[in-house]
Design a protein around this motif. Sequence first.
Motif, PDB file in Angstrom:
ATOM      1  N   LEU A 154    -108.480 -49.295 -15.683  1.00 15.40           N
ATOM      2  CA  LEU A 154    -107.687 -50.210 -16.511  1.00 15.40           C
ATOM      3  C   LEU A 154    -108.236 -50.211 -17.930  1.00 15.40           C
ATOM      4  O   LEU A 154    -109.421 -50.487 -18.151  1.00 15.40           O
ATOM      5  CB  LEU A 154    -107.728 -51.626 -15.936  1.00 15.40           C
ATOM      6  CG  LEU A 154    -107.028 -52.724 -16.761  1.00 15.40           C
ATOM      7  CD1 LEU A 154    -105.553 -52.417 -16.950  1.00 15.40           C
ATOM      8  CD2 LEU A 154    -107.227 -54.087 -16.108  1.00 15.40           C
ATOM      9  N   ILE A 155    -107.366 -49.902 -18.884  1.00 13.79           N
ATOM     10  CA  ILE A 155    -107.697 -49.932 -20.308  1.00 13.79           C
ATOM     11  C   ILE A 155    -106.846 -51.027 -20.929  1.00 13.79           C
ATOM     12  O   ILE A 155    -105.621 -50.932 -20.953  1.00 13.79           O
ATOM     13  CB  ILE A 155    -107.400 -48.568 -20.966  1.00 13.79           C
ATOM     14  CG1 ILE A 155    -108.224 -47.468 -20.277  1.00 13.79           C
ATOM     15  CG2 ILE A 155    -107.690 -48.616 -22.465  1.00 13.79           C
ATOM     16  CD1 ILE A 155    -107.715 -46.072 -20.552  1.00 13.79           C
ATOM     17  N   ILE A 156    -107.488 -52.065 -21.427  1.00 11.64           N
ATOM     18  CA  ILE A 156    -106.757 -53.252 -21.855  1.00 11.64           C
ATOM     19  C   ILE A 156    -107.477 -53.865 -23.055  1.00 11.64           C
ATOM     20  O   ILE A 156    -108.708 -53.838 -23.127  1.00 11.64           O
ATOM     21  CB  ILE A 156    -106.649 -54.268 -20.690  1.00 11.64           C
ATOM     22  CG1 ILE A 156    -105.725 -55.428 -21.024  1.00 11.64           C
ATOM     23  CG2 ILE A 156    -108.023 -54.760 -20.250  1.00 11.64           C
ATOM     24  CD1 ILE A 156    -105.398 -56.301 -19.810  1.00 11.64           C
ATOM     25  N   PRO A 157    -106.741 -54.411 -24.025  1.00  5.75           N
ATOM     26  CA  PRO A 157    -107.410 -54.981 -25.203  1.00  5.75           C
ATOM     27  C   PRO A 157    -108.286 -56.178 -24.883  1.00  5.75           C
ATOM     28  O   PRO A 157    -109.353 -56.356 -25.466  1.00  5.75           O
ATOM     29  CB  PRO A 157    -106.241 -55.356 -26.123  1.00  5.75           C
ATOM     30  CG  PRO A 157    -105.057 -55.454 -25.218  1.00  5.75           C
ATOM     31  CD  PRO A 157    -105.276 -54.439 -24.148  1.00  5.75           C
ATOM     32  N   LEU A 179    -113.258 -50.071 -16.126  1.00  3.70           N
ATOM     33  CA  LEU A 179    -112.629 -51.075 -16.985  1.00  3.70           C
ATOM     34  C   LEU A 179    -113.050 -50.839 -18.427  1.00  3.70           C
ATOM     35  O   LEU A 179    -114.242 -50.729 -18.728  1.00  3.70           O
ATOM     36  CB  LEU A 179    -113.048 -52.488 -16.557  1.00  3.70           C
ATOM     37  CG  LEU A 179    -112.557 -53.647 -17.452  1.00  3.70           C
ATOM     38  CD1 LEU A 179    -111.040 -53.779 -17.392  1.00  3.70           C
ATOM     39  CD2 LEU A 179    -113.237 -54.962 -17.046  1.00  3.70           C
ATOM     40  N   LYS A 180    -112.046 -50.781 -19.323  1.00 10.70           N
ATOM     41  CA  LYS A 180    -112.320 -50.678 -20.756  1.00 10.70           C
ATOM     42  C   LYS A 180    -111.679 -51.863 -21.465  1.00 10.70           C
ATOM     43  O   LYS A 180    -110.483 -52.125 -21.315  1.00 10.70           O
ATOM     44  CB  LYS A 180    -111.769 -49.372 -21.334  1.00 10.70           C
ATOM     45  CG  LYS A 180    -111.994 -49.249 -22.850  1.00 10.70           C
ATOM     46  CD  LYS A 180    -111.548 -47.900 -23.385  1.00 10.70           C
ATOM     47  CE  LYS A 180    -111.788 -47.805 -24.887  1.00 10.70           C
ATOM     48  NZ  LYS A 180    -111.444 -46.461 -25.431  1.00 10.70           N
ATOM     49  N   SER A 204    -116.543 -49.884 -20.384  1.00 17.89           N
ATOM     50  CA  SER A 204    -116.598 -49.470 -21.777  1.00 17.89           C
ATOM     51  C   SER A 204    -116.180 -50.627 -22.675  1.00 17.89           C
ATOM     52  O   SER A 204    -115.147 -51.251 -22.463  1.00 17.89           O
ATOM     53  CB  SER A 204    -115.674 -48.270 -22.029  1.00 17.89           C
ATOM     54  OG  SER A 204    -115.693 -47.925 -23.412  1.00 17.89           O
ATOM     55  N   LEU A 205    -117.008 -50.894 -23.674  1.00 18.05           N
ATOM     56  CA  LEU A 205    -116.706 -51.891 -24.704  1.00 18.05           C
ATOM     57  C   LEU A 205    -116.751 -51.220 -26.076  1.00 18.05           C
ATOM     58  O   LEU A 205    -117.045 -51.851 -27.081  1.00 18.05           O
ATOM     59  CB  LEU A 205    -117.695 -53.042 -24.624  1.00 18.05           C
ATOM     60  CG  LEU A 205    -117.538 -53.870 -23.351  1.00 18.05           C
ATOM     61  CD1 LEU A 205    -118.856 -54.382 -22.858  1.00 18.05           C
ATOM     62  CD2 LEU A 205    -116.548 -54.992 -23.558  1.00 18.05           C
ATOM     63  N   ARG A 298    -107.496 -44.734 -27.372  1.00 20.22           N
ATOM     64  CA  ARG A 298    -107.270 -43.519 -26.592  1.00 20.22           C
ATOM     65  C   ARG A 298    -108.535 -42.722 -26.315  1.00 20.22           C
ATOM     66  O   ARG A 298    -108.623 -42.015 -25.302  1.00 20.22           O
ATOM     67  CB  ARG A 298    -106.264 -42.607 -27.308  1.00 20.22           C
ATOM     68  CG  ARG A 298    -104.869 -43.173 -27.392  1.00 20.22           C
ATOM     69  CD  ARG A 298    -103.876 -42.114 -27.810  1.00 20.22           C
ATOM     70  NE  ARG A 298    -103.827 -41.032 -26.841  1.00 20.22           N
ATOM     71  CZ  ARG A 298    -102.927 -40.056 -26.866  1.00 20.22           C
ATOM     72  NH1 ARG A 298    -102.023 -40.020 -27.823  1.00 20.22           N
ATOM     73  NH2 ARG A 298    -102.936 -39.111 -25.954  1.00 20.22           N
ATOM     74  N   GLU A 299    -109.508 -42.793 -27.197  1.00 21.78           N
ATOM     75  CA  GLU A 299    -110.699 -41.961 -27.063  1.00 21.78           C
ATOM     76  C   GLU A 299    -111.853 -42.756 -26.448  1.00 21.78           C
ATOM     77  O   GLU A 299    -111.909 -43.977 -26.575  1.00 21.78           O
ATOM     78  CB  GLU A 299    -111.115 -41.419 -28.431  1.00 21.78           C
ATOM     79  CG  GLU A 299    -110.064 -40.546 -29.091  1.00 21.78           C
ATOM     80  CD  GLU A 299    -110.421 -40.189 -30.521  1.00 21.78           C
ATOM     81  OE1 GLU A 299    -111.521 -40.569 -30.984  1.00 21.78           O
ATOM     82  OE2 GLU A 299    -109.599 -39.544 -31.190  1.00 21.78           O
ATOM     83  N   ASP A 300    -112.737 -42.046 -25.799  1.00 19.22           N
ATOM     84  CA  ASP A 300    -113.909 -42.706 -25.231  1.00 19.22           C
ATOM     85  C   ASP A 300    -114.959 -41.661 -24.872  1.00 19.22           C
ATOM     86  O   ASP A 300    -114.619 -40.530 -24.505  1.00 19.22           O
ATOM     87  CB  ASP A 300    -113.541 -43.514 -23.982  1.00 19.22           C
ATOM     88  CG  ASP A 300    -114.518 -44.639 -23.723  1.00 19.22           C
ATOM     89  OD1 ASP A 300    -114.240 -45.785 -24.113  1.00 19.22           O
ATOM     90  OD2 ASP A 300    -115.582 -44.369 -23.118  1.00 19.22           O
TER      91      ASP A 300
END
Length: 307
Positions: A154-157, A179-180, A204-205, A298-300
């Motif tokens: 899950l990538i979420i603001p 989780l990002k 990821s933060l 988009r990048e990580d």
Amino acid sequence: MEGDMEQNVRRWDKLDSKILVKIFALLNVMEIVNVLPEVCDSWFDACYHQDLWNAIDLTDLSSCQYGAPQKPNSWAEDEESNRLEQILVDVTHFGRRHAKNFFFNFFVFLREDDLALAAERAPNVRKLAIPPWNSLMESSFEFACSQWRQLQTLIIPGFRRHRRELRAVGQNCKNLANLKLMSPLTVELAKSIVDALPNLKSLSLRCSIVYKEAVTVILIRHLRLKNLNLSHCIFRDIPQVNNTVRYYKEPNRTVVRRAKMNLEKFLVCSKDDCEICSSLFPFAGTDPDFNYREEIWREDELEEFAF
């Protein structure tokens, strides 16, 4: 002679479906939905092929009939609000329930009804990227989680009410491992992550503001976390009695030592001249500025979050 050549030239509408699918896979979803089905019956049938719909990727809407959105909160106005809904209806009609990855467009405003429609019509999603611009309330997010039970990434603001929303993720998405977030990591949020997502493997933060005490909570209390990305983050203390706040470009030694002991991957930015850090957080001793950017989303450095 010409007759022989015509017999040896294969018509586009007679191409083998496997070849068509390989060619169509090079195009974006809007071209597959809006252009190719109109050519002929064989192309129309090929557009439904399962191999084309492993991912519903709306990051490129350049072929969209409305034109590609160029700025945050696009299509938020009343007269434009049904645009994303129509796109979701079209792509999920062709993609059916095959999609394993679902990436919204970064600039489009995501309404509650849009999220519900995507969750209902593409329930088998494993990897999901939600844009920063949305009007999602707790109830709509909870409903989406109840549909996406196979979600793994899950990538979420961020979350409006992190306790309730993270609890919904934890109760419904039992397979969530990654989780990002693109929001400040406070102590309260860190505790909610630990309590709601005990099976989390990667967090990821990237490019966020991080409370040092919150990182300590994650490192001490989350026993199964393997990977933590704090690249391009700014670290800060909890305000003291006199309300003074200090910001740091790197975590302190205690945090680094504990992270190296507990984690397989611990990523931070140690470059003094890092362009990303400088552009996001002009380090002048005042409150850092933060703007959502598509490349951050988009990048990580952890491959499971990049798309």
